[in-house]
Design a protein around this motif. Sequence first.
Motif, mmCIF file in Angstrom:
data_model
loop_
_atom_site.group_PDB
_atom_site.id
_atom_site.type_symbol
_atom_site.label_atom_id
_atom_site.label_comp_id
_atom_site.label_asym_id
_atom_site.label_seq_id
_atom_site.Cartn_x
_atom_site.Cartn_y
_atom_site.Cartn_z
ATOM 1 N N ASN A 58 0.833 -1.199 0.000
ATOM 2 C CA ASN A 58 0.000 0.000 0.000
ATOM 3 C C ASN A 58 0.871 1.253 0.000
ATOM 4 O OD1 ASN A 58 -1.971 -1.958 0.462
ATOM 5 N ND2 ASN A 58 -2.034 -1.540 2.666
ATOM 6 N N TYR A 59 0.267 2.371 -0.379
ATOM 7 C CA TYR A 59 0.903 3.672 -0.194
ATOM 8 C C TYR A 59 -0.100 4.610 0.460
ATOM 9 C CZ TYR A 59 -1.445 5.045 -4.572
ATOM 10 O OH TYR A 59 -2.376 5.296 -5.555
ATOM 11 N N VAL A 60 0.413 5.665 1.061
ATOM 12 C CA VAL A 60 -0.419 6.581 1.837
ATOM 13 C C VAL A 60 -0.189 7.997 1.346
ATOM 14 C CG1 VAL A 60 -0.999 7.436 4.144
ATOM 15 C CG2 VAL A 60 -0.215 5.056 3.850
ATOM 16 N N TYR A 61 -1.275 8.663 0.946
ATOM 17 C CA TYR A 61 -1.182 10.095 0.636
ATOM 18 C C TYR A 61 -1.078 10.867 1.947
ATOM 19 C CZ TYR A 61 -2.768 9.451 -4.237
ATOM 20 O OH TYR A 61 -2.869 9.095 -5.564
ATOM 21 N N LEU A 70 0.624 -3.798 3.671
ATOM 22 C CA LEU A 70 1.465 -2.940 4.505
ATOM 23 C C LEU A 70 1.392 -1.518 3.978
ATOM 24 C CD1 LEU A 70 4.744 -5.087 4.728
ATOM 25 C CD2 LEU A 70 3.000 -4.857 6.506
ATOM 26 N N ASP A 71 1.232 -0.547 4.847
ATOM 27 C CA ASP A 71 1.226 0.860 4.452
ATOM 28 C C ASP A 71 2.668 1.351 4.346
ATOM 29 O OD1 ASP A 71 -1.498 0.583 4.616
ATOM 30 O OD2 ASP A 71 -1.690 1.628 6.530
ATOM 31 N N LEU A 72 3.352 0.860 3.338
ATOM 32 C CA LEU A 72 4.801 1.009 3.224
ATOM 33 C C LEU A 72 5.239 2.418 2.830
ATOM 34 C CD1 LEU A 72 7.643 -0.436 3.058
ATOM 35 C CD2 LEU A 72 7.144 -0.715 0.610
ATOM 36 N N TYR A 73 4.682 2.939 1.749
ATOM 37 C CA TYR A 73 5.198 4.156 1.125
ATOM 38 C C TYR A 73 4.365 5.354 1.544
ATOM 39 C CZ TYR A 73 7.390 6.998 -2.564
ATOM 40 O OH TYR A 73 8.100 7.943 -3.255
ATOM 41 N N ARG A 74 5.038 6.414 1.988
ATOM 42 C CA ARG A 74 4.361 7.639 2.395
ATOM 43 C C ARG A 74 4.623 8.711 1.346
ATOM 44 N NH1 ARG A 74 1.676 6.702 7.292
ATOM 45 N NH2 ARG A 74 2.078 4.483 7.704
ATOM 46 N N TYR A 75 3.556 9.081 0.660
ATOM 47 C CA TYR A 75 3.632 9.987 -0.483
ATOM 48 C C TYR A 75 3.195 11.381 -0.058
ATOM 49 C CZ TYR A 75 2.358 11.795 -5.171
ATOM 50 O OH TYR A 75 2.230 12.548 -6.316
#
Length: 342
Positions: free
Chosen positions: A124-127, A210-215
């Motif tokens: 996953n990624y997170v805005y 997994l909320d891996l990447y924080r964008y």
Amino acid sequence: MKILTFVVPCYNSAAYMDHCISTLLACGNEEDIEIIIVNDGSKDDTAKIADSYGEKYPKVVRVIHQENGGHGEGVNQGIRNATGKYFKVVDSDDWIDVKCGKALIGRIKELMKGKEEIDLFICNYVYEHSRDNSQVVMDYRGILPENKIIHWAETKRFSIDRYLLMHSLLYRTEVVRKSGLELPKHTFYVDNLFAYVPLPFVKSIYYMDLDLYRYFIGRDDQSVNEAVMVKRVDQQLRVTNAMLDAYDISELIKTNKRLGVYMRNYLAMMVVVCQMLLLVDGSEEALQKKKELWKHIKQKDEALYRHFKYASIALFMNLPGKLGRKLGIGLYRIASRIYKFN
């Protein structure tokens, strides 16, 4: 061989690159990770900061200095120089959740002991929105089975807000190289090519929730800001046309239907974005570019043209007259507020 190469393209990133790199360093030890910092001709202290990391962590951090070539050339340098089995691009103003990063690397190690090589890991990624400090998690639950080696036929339909972006992808390095991916220089929005061109070379997929990447998103000068995108519409068109030319989608659908339909839908979204930007511009020149885009699609693939014109999400951006243009723009902006993608 290292487990994972992180590539960090940097241009005038001195104000925020420390945060990014510190999270990457915390994800693994010198046997697990490699961090390639590409200084893309920066004019601030980026080069100095990058070299300091290279000196302090010589077994982990490699620094490449290049003349300014844009974000795409920074990624290209990473592809050329990576020694890790897997490959992850992290923009210098974004970061990785350390706990998730450690969990991902641990799982990769376990799976490398198995018989089947995994071509693509998806997380996953997170805005992370700067204006209101809100977060929007983009996950793939219900689309991809979790913690299981799968193939394209086992995926379900990706919704409009759940396409695979650079932020969610962790390719096997050799897959990217075999695809022949080379991103154009001095061009924004090339992350769409990164998330598109290698896909037909991907046979096996593994999704971890997994909320891996924080964008990080919301700076006024950011490339996804609508006003900035309108000014750079020619670059958006360049990327979209390159995606159109990369594959014969109609043929791909015949050989790998689930993948082909996904890539067709991704292309449709790119066409919508281009049309929206050209409509917002509203000049005669912009409207002519809109016509040329449709001409290119028709010349490339008649079946694809018919699908885009009459049976896809691009339809709402192709309504006739001034009222139709206003409606199309309005619908796009409503979608952007709902999904918070700029």
